[in-house]
Structure formats: C-alpha cells, structure tokens
Design a protein around this motif. Structure first.
Motif, mmCIF file in Angstrom:
data_model
loop_
_atom_site.group_PDB
_atom_site.id
_atom_site.type_symbol
_atom_site.label_atom_id
_atom_site.label_comp_id
_atom_site.label_asym_id
_atom_site.label_seq_id
_atom_site.Cartn_x
_atom_site.Cartn_y
_atom_site.Cartn_z
ATOM 1 N N TYR B 37 0.854 -1.105 -0.041
ATOM 2 C CA TYR B 37 0.058 0.016 0.086
ATOM 3 C C TYR B 37 0.750 1.216 0.109
ATOM 4 C CZ TYR B 37 -3.630 3.576 1.181
ATOM 5 O OH TYR B 37 -4.369 4.531 1.046
ATOM 6 N N ALA B 38 1.957 1.356 1.055
ATOM 7 C CA ALA B 38 2.932 2.479 0.864
ATOM 8 C C ALA B 38 3.537 2.611 -0.452
ATOM 9 C CB ALA B 38 3.950 2.111 1.873
ATOM 10 N N ARG B 39 3.650 1.759 -1.346
ATOM 11 C CA ARG B 39 4.346 1.765 -2.640
ATOM 12 C C ARG B 39 3.091 2.426 -3.637
ATOM 13 N NH1 ARG B 39 5.512 3.160 -6.724
ATOM 14 N NH2 ARG B 39 7.164 2.333 -7.903
ATOM 15 N N TRP B 40 1.831 2.026 -3.596
ATOM 16 C CA TRP B 40 1.115 2.202 -4.727
ATOM 17 C C TRP B 40 -0.116 3.235 -4.184
ATOM 18 C CZ3 TRP B 40 2.790 2.768 -9.204
ATOM 19 C CH2 TRP B 40 3.602 1.824 -9.658
ATOM 20 N N MET B 41 -0.470 3.241 -2.941
ATOM 21 C CA MET B 41 -1.629 3.792 -2.359
ATOM 22 C C MET B 41 -2.857 3.306 -2.773
ATOM 23 S SD MET B 41 -0.059 5.741 -0.364
ATOM 24 C CE MET B 41 -1.465 6.574 0.489
ATOM 25 N N ASP B 42 -2.989 2.012 -3.102
ATOM 26 C CA ASP B 42 -4.094 1.536 -3.500
ATOM 27 C C ASP B 42 -4.408 -0.042 -2.636
ATOM 28 O OD1 ASP B 42 -5.867 -0.406 -5.005
ATOM 29 O OD2 ASP B 42 -5.196 0.713 -7.055
ATOM 30 N N SER B 43 -5.617 0.003 -1.932
ATOM 31 C CA SER B 43 -5.811 -0.844 -1.010
ATOM 32 C C SER B 43 -6.038 -2.185 -1.895
ATOM 33 C CB SER B 43 -7.193 -0.508 -0.113
ATOM 34 O OG SER B 43 -7.379 -1.511 0.654
ATOM 35 N N ASP B 44 -6.801 -2.331 -2.828
ATOM 36 C CA ASP B 44 -7.093 -3.404 -3.660
ATOM 37 C C ASP B 44 -6.014 -3.882 -4.404
ATOM 38 O OD1 ASP B 44 -9.821 -3.313 -2.724
ATOM 39 O OD2 ASP B 44 -10.457 -2.195 -4.727
ATOM 40 N N PHE B 121 -10.094 12.313 2.867
ATOM 41 C CA PHE B 121 -9.224 11.220 2.693
ATOM 42 C C PHE B 121 -8.549 11.291 1.033
ATOM 43 C CE2 PHE B 121 -10.768 8.216 6.208
ATOM 44 C CZ PHE B 121 -10.212 9.191 7.079
ATOM 45 N N ALA B 122 -9.295 11.506 0.262
ATOM 46 C CA ALA B 122 -8.827 11.533 -1.206
ATOM 47 C C ALA B 122 -7.860 12.626 -1.285
ATOM 48 C CB ALA B 122 -10.025 11.790 -2.143
ATOM 49 N N ARG B 123 -8.008 13.500 -0.482
ATOM 50 C CA ARG B 123 -6.930 14.738 -0.557
ATOM 51 C C ARG B 123 -5.525 14.254 -0.034
ATOM 52 N NH1 ARG B 123 -4.508 17.222 -3.793
ATOM 53 N NH2 ARG B 123 -3.399 19.012 -2.727
ATOM 54 N N LEU B 124 -5.818 13.415 1.174
ATOM 55 C CA LEU B 124 -4.629 12.958 1.882
ATOM 56 C C LEU B 124 -3.917 11.919 1.126
ATOM 57 C CD1 LEU B 124 -3.079 12.813 4.583
ATOM 58 C CD2 LEU B 124 -5.006 11.355 5.597
ATOM 59 N N ARG B 125 -4.917 11.213 0.333
ATOM 60 C CA ARG B 125 -4.095 10.090 -0.275
ATOM 61 C C ARG B 125 -3.296 10.662 -1.554
ATOM 62 N NH1 ARG B 125 -4.441 8.055 -5.125
ATOM 63 N NH2 ARG B 125 -4.244 5.887 -5.516
ATOM 64 N N GLU B 126 -4.007 11.688 -2.137
ATOM 65 C CA GLU B 126 -3.106 12.434 -3.040
ATOM 66 C C GLU B 126 -1.733 12.972 -2.589
ATOM 67 O OE1 GLU B 126 -4.494 16.209 -5.880
ATOM 68 O OE2 GLU B 126 -6.102 14.612 -5.508
ATOM 69 N N VAL B 127 -1.910 13.603 -1.379
ATOM 70 C CA VAL B 127 -0.415 14.209 -0.955
ATOM 71 C C VAL B 127 0.186 13.093 -0.511
ATOM 72 C CG1 VAL B 127 0.126 15.661 0.985
ATOM 73 C CG2 VAL B 127 -1.707 16.327 -0.280
ATOM 74 N N LEU B 128 -0.213 12.202 -0.051
ATOM 75 C CA LEU B 128 0.679 10.909 0.371
ATOM 76 C C LEU B 128 1.470 10.215 -0.896
ATOM 77 C CD1 LEU B 128 -1.459 9.131 3.023
ATOM 78 C CD2 LEU B 128 0.886 9.900 3.247
ATOM 79 N N ASP B 129 0.673 10.457 -1.981
ATOM 80 C CA ASP B 129 1.194 9.956 -3.054
ATOM 81 C C ASP B 129 2.281 10.594 -3.585
ATOM 82 O OD1 ASP B 129 1.142 7.719 -5.082
ATOM 83 O OD2 ASP B 129 -0.397 8.816 -6.208
ATOM 84 N N GLU B 130 2.130 12.064 -3.389
ATOM 85 C CA GLU B 130 3.508 12.967 -3.730
ATOM 86 C C GLU B 130 4.707 12.455 -2.725
ATOM 87 O OE1 GLU B 130 1.610 16.765 -3.425
ATOM 88 O OE2 GLU B 130 0.284 16.299 -5.135
ATOM 89 N N LEU B 131 4.463 12.207 -1.551
ATOM 90 C CA LEU B 131 5.677 11.944 -0.710
ATOM 91 C C LEU B 131 6.598 11.041 -1.471
ATOM 92 C CD1 LEU B 131 4.239 11.972 2.850
ATOM 93 C CD2 LEU B 131 5.439 13.915 1.551
#
Lengths: 141, 195
Positions: B37-44, B121-131
């Motif tokens: 998940y940390a790699r792709w930020m995609d739960s499924d 959460f969608a915004r947080l996911r987006e920002v996490l994805d930028e890290l």
C-alpha cells in the motif's frame, strides 16, 4: 520544562496529523480482513510424503514388455520340443509311440510320422476323386 | 514463529502445512499489505499483491524450497511484485483511474460527514502519493500497523533514533503539503479540519 506556545502548537498539529493518518489508514485497510488465499486443490499437500507416491512413469510399460517377451518365449518353447501332448493327463497317445510328433517320418519304412499319416489319408480308398462333370443346373443334377 | 522449513511437517494428521500457511498469513499479511500500500496507495492492489506473495510462498514449499525467514521472504517478494506492477501492461493501460471512479456516485444520498471525510481522505491520499516512498513506508508502518519506533527500527533495519527522525520529517513534509493546499490545520479538539 516549560514549552513555548509555538512548541505547543506544533505538538498539537502532530497529534492531529497522527490521528488523521490513523483514521485514514484504518479506513483503507480491508475490513474484515480477507482470509488466506486458497491454495490449489490439485496440489494437495506439498509434504515429503508426496515423494514416495511419485512412481516411475515407465514402470508399467516395462512390465508389459517383460510379460509379452515371456509369453513369446513360452509359446516358442511349447511349439518346438517342449510341447508333449502325451504328457497331459487324458491326452491322446502319440501315433507311433514316440516322444512327440515326428513331422519328417523317421520310421524304418519311411512312411511313419505325420507325413506318412497324411499320405495314407490322401491316397486311401476314401480319397476324394476329381470331378470331371461339373454341376449343370440346366440338366437338373 | 514458524520458520517454514520442511522439517516442520512431521505431523501426519490433518494439514500441517496449510495450518502453518494460515498462521504465517495471520502474522504477516497486514505488514505485507502495508508495504504494498505504501508503494501504490491502492488498497485493492495491495491486497492482490499480498495474496500473490503468499501464493508464491506456497509454491516455494511445493517445490521443496526451504525458506529460513518467511517474513523477510514475503516482504521481499511483495516489494518485487509492487515494483513489477509498475512495468506491467495493467499499470500502463490500466482500468479507470481512481480519480474518475471516485466521481461515480451512489444513488443513495450520503451523509455530509461521510462526504467530507471521503473528500479529506482523497486529498490526503493524493498528498501521500506525492511523498517519497520511504516517507510513505514509515508513515504506513506507524499509522496503519501501529508499529512503535522499536518495531519500525527492526523492520527497516535502522536505529530507533533514525526512526524518530525519519518519522518526524515525513510528518512535517506531509503537513506542509496539506497546509499549502489548505486541507489541514490543527483543530481545537484534535480534529483535522478543512480551512
């Protein structure tokens, strides 16, 4: 130790961010957590017990070949000198008292043996004569 | 912890290998999921990678391969699978991007709180994805798995002080990005609020 208002604010931000992250990640994790994936049924149990069950695939073919060769050898032996009908209980006696069939006729007059017997039948009184008058359906015979 | 060697299969009754498999799954599947998940930020996708990693473990056992440390093995396989996914045709061609799917609404009206939460959460996911991936990884270990500094240090094979430092920096970078987008500010009652 006294903390500055700026430090307080930073700590509170950390706490808030931590709570937000916890909520976020918990929401992302599957709930309920899926069970372990099913392992292929065909490959039941990959244990050491499977090894002895792994038989040689050519074993059956070799067994069939061995039986076939034995059958051929046995048949050859029976039709050469090993087959003695007189030895069988209840079987017919040999025609000339010998130990088996004498195909070449080895008796003193040269008429013995199986060849001689066949000649007797062919040349004897009951021998079939050649037909000179072929069947004529128009004559009624 | 079971070590996954073939010598553990002495029990002739039942299905000891399957039991060992499920035990390993219960112990490590969340950690494997968190890594993916940390790699792709995609739960499924993370769950697919997790299940694939465990199936590969089973195949290794079938091939009579001895695995001394199943946890390390699983994490390595999951990491490789996650990286392979980047090169896969599925990744290149994809289905619909999550942003588009997020826009598909249910016919049922949603509570306003849930809408706000989903948006945040969608915004947080987006920002996490930028890290950077290391930042996402340490944040996932800390907040998804509730690992403490010692557990993270053991998992990442670094010192505990380094864990504190990396965690602090990752949080700071995340907060900065969220603040710059106006999505996060410390609330009065410890709640994340939109500004």
């Amino acid at each position: 130790m006294n903390t500055t208002p700026l430090q307080d604010r930073a700590d509170r931000a950390d706490d808030d961010l931590g709570r937000l992250l916890s909520r976020y990640f918990k929401a992302q994790m599957p709930d309920p957590w899926p069970a372990a994936p099913p392992t292929p049924a065909a490959r039941a149990e990959p244990s050491g017990l499977a090894a002895p069950r792994n038989v040689d695939p050519g074993r059956r073919a070799r067994y069939t070949l061995a039986v076939s060769v034995a059958l051929v050898l046995g048949t050859c032996w029976a039709f050469s000198n090993g087959f003695r009908p007189g030895d069988r209980p209840g079987g017919p006696a040999p025609p000339h008292g010998g130990d088996g069939f004498d195909l070449k006729g080895t008796s003193a007059d040269g008429k013995g043996g199986l060849t001689g017997e066949i000649k007797k039948v062919v040349d004897g009184p009951g021998a079939r004569q050649p037909v000179d008058d072929p069947l004529d359906l128009d004559k009624g015979n | 912890m079971p070590n996954g060697s073939r010598n553990d299969l002495a029990d002739p009754g039942g299905s000891p290998r399957r039991a060992e498999f499920e035990s390993l799954y219960a112990l490590h599947s969340r950690e494997v999921w968190a890594l993916a998940y940390a790699r792709w930020m995609d739960s499924d996708l993370a769950m697919d990678i997790t299940q694939e990693a465990f199936l590969r473990l089973w195949k290794q056992w079938e091939a009579a391969e001895e695995i001394q440390n199943p946890r390390a093995w699983l994490l390595r396989v999951a990491r490789n699978l996650a990286e392979d996914y980047a090169k896969s045709a599925f990744r290149r061609n994809g289905t619909q991007p999550p942003e588009l799917l997020n826009g598909v609404r249910s016919s049922q009206p949603m509570p306003i709180e849930k809408l706000e939460r989903d948006e945040l959460f969608a915004r947080l996911r987006e920002v996490l994805d930028e890290l950077a991936p290391p930042d996402r990884e340490i944040l996932t270990l800390r907040y998804a798995l509730d690992y403490d500094a010692n557990a993270i240090a053991e998992r990442l094979d670094i010192a505990v002080t380094a864990v504190h430092m990396r965690l602090s920096r990752a949080r700071q970078r995340l907060a900065e990005r969220l603040s710059s987008h106006g999505d996060f500010a410390p609330g009065d009652n410890g709640r994340a609020t939109r500004t």
